[in-house]
Design a protein around this motif. Structure first.
Motif, PDB file in Angstrom:
ATOM      1  N   ALA A  73      16.940  13.932  -4.336  1.00 18.05           N
ATOM      2  CA  ALA A  73      16.064  13.358  -5.361  1.00 18.05           C
ATOM      3  C   ALA A  73      14.630  13.879  -5.273  1.00 18.05           C
ATOM      4  N   GLY A  74      14.202  14.287  -4.104  1.00 17.25           N
ATOM      5  CA  GLY A  74      12.817  14.733  -3.951  1.00 17.25           C
ATOM      6  C   GLY A  74      12.602  16.216  -4.133  1.00 17.25           C
ATOM      7  N   VAL A  75      13.661  16.988  -4.406  1.00 15.68           N
ATOM      8  CA  VAL A  75      13.518  18.441  -4.477  1.00 15.68           C
ATOM      9  C   VAL A  75      12.615  18.877  -5.629  1.00 15.68           C
ATOM     10  N   ILE A  76      12.867  18.394  -6.823  1.00 16.15           N
ATOM     11  CA  ILE A  76      12.095  18.838  -7.990  1.00 16.15           C
ATOM     12  C   ILE A  76      10.627  18.406  -7.897  1.00 16.15           C
ATOM     13  N   PRO A  77      10.339  17.101  -7.671  1.00 21.95           N
ATOM     14  CA  PRO A  77       8.921  16.754  -7.547  1.00 21.95           C
ATOM     15  C   PRO A  77       8.268  17.414  -6.337  1.00 21.95           C
ATOM     16  N   GLY A  78       9.011  17.570  -5.257  1.00 21.56           N
ATOM     17  CA  GLY A  78       8.464  18.238  -4.076  1.00 21.56           C
ATOM     18  C   GLY A  78       8.151  19.697  -4.347  1.00 21.56           C
ATOM     19  N   ALA A  79       9.034  20.374  -5.074  1.00 24.56           N
ATOM     20  CA  ALA A  79       8.805  21.781  -5.411  1.00 24.56           C
ATOM     21  C   ALA A  79       7.585  21.940  -6.313  1.00 24.56           C
ATOM     22  N   VAL A  80       7.435  21.036  -7.271  1.00 25.72           N
ATOM     23  CA  VAL A  80       6.267  21.089  -8.162  1.00 25.72           C
ATOM     24  C   VAL A  80       4.986  20.848  -7.369  1.00 25.72           C
ATOM     25  N   LEU A  81       4.994  19.849  -6.495  1.00 24.07           N
ATOM     26  CA  LEU A  81       3.830  19.549  -5.674  1.00 24.07           C
ATOM     27  C   LEU A  81       3.510  20.698  -4.728  1.00 24.07           C
ATOM     28  N   PHE A  82       4.543  21.265  -4.100  1.00 24.33           N
ATOM     29  CA  PHE A  82       4.367  22.389  -3.182  1.00 24.33           C
ATOM     30  C   PHE A  82       3.775  23.587  -3.916  1.00 24.33           C
ATOM     31  N   GLY A  83       4.339  23.923  -5.072  1.00 22.74           N
ATOM     32  CA  GLY A  83       3.854  25.059  -5.847  1.00 22.74           C
ATOM     33  C   GLY A  83       2.434  24.864  -6.336  1.00 22.74           C
ATOM     34  N   THR A  84       2.110  23.653  -6.756  1.00 26.42           N
ATOM     35  CA  THR A  84       0.753  23.351  -7.201  1.00 26.42           C
ATOM     36  C   THR A  84      -0.234  23.493  -6.051  1.00 26.42           C
ATOM     37  N   GLY A  85       0.122  22.957  -4.899  1.00 28.16           N
ATOM     38  CA  GLY A  85      -0.741  23.079  -3.721  1.00 28.16           C
ATOM     39  C   GLY A  85      -0.924  24.525  -3.300  1.00 28.16           C
ATOM     40  N   TRP A  86       0.157  25.305  -3.374  1.00 23.30           N
ATOM     41  CA  TRP A  86       0.091  26.714  -3.010  1.00 23.30           C
ATOM     42  C   TRP A  86      -0.828  27.458  -3.966  1.00 23.30           C
ATOM     43  N   ALA A  87      -0.715  27.178  -5.263  1.00 21.16           N
ATOM     44  CA  ALA A  87      -1.549  27.857  -6.262  1.00 21.16           C
ATOM     45  C   ALA A  87      -3.024  27.482  -6.098  1.00 21.16           C
ATOM     46  N   ILE A  88      -3.310  26.220  -5.786  1.00 22.69           N
ATOM     47  CA  ILE A  88      -4.697  25.777  -5.641  1.00 22.69           C
ATOM     48  C   ILE A  88      -5.316  26.299  -4.350  1.00 22.69           C
ATOM     49  N   SER A  89      -4.585  26.175  -3.248  1.00 25.47           N
ATOM     50  CA  SER A  89      -5.150  26.511  -1.934  1.00 25.47           C
ATOM     51  C   SER A  89      -4.983  27.973  -1.554  1.00 25.47           C
ATOM     52  N   GLY A  90      -4.066  28.661  -2.200  1.00 27.51           N
ATOM     53  CA  GLY A  90      -3.832  30.063  -1.855  1.00 27.51           C
ATOM     54  C   GLY A  90      -2.929  30.222  -0.661  1.00 27.51           C
ATOM     55  N   TYR A 104     -10.845  33.736   7.862  1.00 28.68           N
ATOM     56  CA  TYR A 104     -11.135  32.991   6.631  1.00 28.68           C
ATOM     57  C   TYR A 104     -11.094  31.501   6.952  1.00 28.68           C
ATOM     58  N   LEU A 105     -12.234  30.968   7.378  1.00 33.26           N
ATOM     59  CA  LEU A 105     -12.300  29.595   7.875  1.00 33.26           C
ATOM     60  C   LEU A 105     -12.088  28.504   6.814  1.00 33.26           C
ATOM     61  N   PRO A 106     -12.371  28.740   5.512  1.00 33.19           N
ATOM     62  CA  PRO A 106     -12.055  27.680   4.543  1.00 33.19           C
ATOM     63  C   PRO A 106     -10.577  27.276   4.541  1.00 33.19           C
ATOM     64  N   ALA A 107      -9.710  28.108   5.090  1.00 26.40           N
ATOM     65  CA  ALA A 107      -8.288  27.761   5.172  1.00 26.40           C
ATOM     66  C   ALA A 107      -8.057  26.556   6.082  1.00 26.40           C
ATOM     67  N   LEU A 108      -9.034  26.227   6.925  1.00 26.25           N
ATOM     68  CA  LEU A 108      -8.907  25.026   7.756  1.00 26.25           C
ATOM     69  C   LEU A 108      -8.758  23.784   6.884  1.00 26.25           C
ATOM     70  N   ILE A 109      -9.399  23.783   5.714  1.00 29.30           N
ATOM     71  CA  ILE A 109      -9.275  22.659   4.781  1.00 29.30           C
ATOM     72  C   ILE A 109      -7.832  22.549   4.300  1.00 29.30           C
ATOM     73  N   THR A 110      -7.200  23.691   4.039  1.00 27.41           N
ATOM     74  CA  THR A 110      -5.802  23.685   3.612  1.00 27.41           C
ATOM     75  C   THR A 110      -4.909  23.137   4.715  1.00 27.41           C
ATOM     76  N   ILE A 111      -5.162  23.533   5.951  1.00 28.62           N
ATOM     77  CA  ILE A 111      -4.358  23.038   7.086  1.00 28.62           C
ATOM     78  C   ILE A 111      -4.495  21.522   7.198  1.00 28.62           C
ATOM     79  N   VAL A 112      -5.717  21.029   7.071  1.00 27.65           N
ATOM     80  CA  VAL A 112      -5.932  19.577   7.103  1.00 27.65           C
ATOM     81  C   VAL A 112      -5.180  18.924   5.943  1.00 27.65           C
ATOM     82  N   GLY A 113      -5.216  19.544   4.768  1.00 26.70           N
ATOM     83  CA  GLY A 113      -4.495  19.015   3.610  1.00 26.70           C
ATOM     84  C   GLY A 113      -3.000  18.945   3.833  1.00 26.70           C
ATOM     85  N   VAL A 114      -2.442  19.964   4.487  1.00 27.24           N
ATOM     86  CA  VAL A 114      -1.007  19.962   4.791  1.00 27.24           C
ATOM     87  C   VAL A 114      -0.675  18.805   5.734  1.00 27.24           C
ATOM     88  N   ILE A 115      -1.478  18.631   6.766  1.00 26.38           N
ATOM     89  CA  ILE A 115      -1.236  17.557   7.736  1.00 26.38           C
ATOM     90  C   ILE A 115      -1.363  16.189   7.067  1.00 26.38           C
TER      91      ILE A 115
END
Length: 138
Positions: A73-90, A104-115
């Motif tokens: 049940a979570g595959v489609i919304p999870g894929a959309v959320l994952f893809g959106t996060g990937w597109a925004i954060s790079g 590239y230290l701004p990626a630390l924000i992405t790591i915090v976002g993943v956690i």
């Protein structure tokens, strides 16, 4: 029998090789990823597609079989959320680690976002959804 040290060494060498390859292809560069997601440059997309083709061939040679089942049940919304996060954060969860290692230290924000995202998913799952334990990653 393999020792833990040998497995750790093999993992480190494999990880370094993967990081080197991914960085040289351009997957660690936010601008390159942005051009991929906006279809301005198909080189990255074709590199990704090529990797998928190689894996499909390897799975076929190794005769890896998986019986198709019901989609979670979570595959489609999870894929959309994952893809959106990937597109925004790079970057998907592994790319920010490569970006930080490349300076590239701004990626630390992405790591915090993943956690934070994983923790929020686990909290919401435990409180509201009660899906299987592996549904929130890591």
């Amino acid at each position: 029998m393999r020792t833990r040290g040998a497995i750790l060494l093999a993992s480190i060498i494999t990880g370094l090789a993967l990081g080197y390859t991914v960085t040289n292809i351009g997957f660690g560069d936010y601008a390159e990823l942005n051009r991929m997601f906006t279809f301005q440059d198909l080189r990255m997309l074709l590199s990704f597609a090529g990797a998928v083709v190689i894996l499909v061939c390897a799975f076929a040679l190794l005769r890896v079989r998986r019986t198709p089942g019901r989609i979670h049940a979570g595959v489609i919304p999870g894929a959309v959320l994952f893809g959106t996060g990937w597109a925004i954060s790079g970057g998907c969860p592994a790319i920010p680690i490569i970006q930080v290692a490349s300076g590239y230290l701004p990626a630390l924000i992405t790591i915090v976002g993943v956690i934070v995202g994983i923790r929020l998913c686990r909290w919401a799952n435990a409180r509201y959804f009660h899906l299987d334990r592996g549904s929130c990653g890591l």
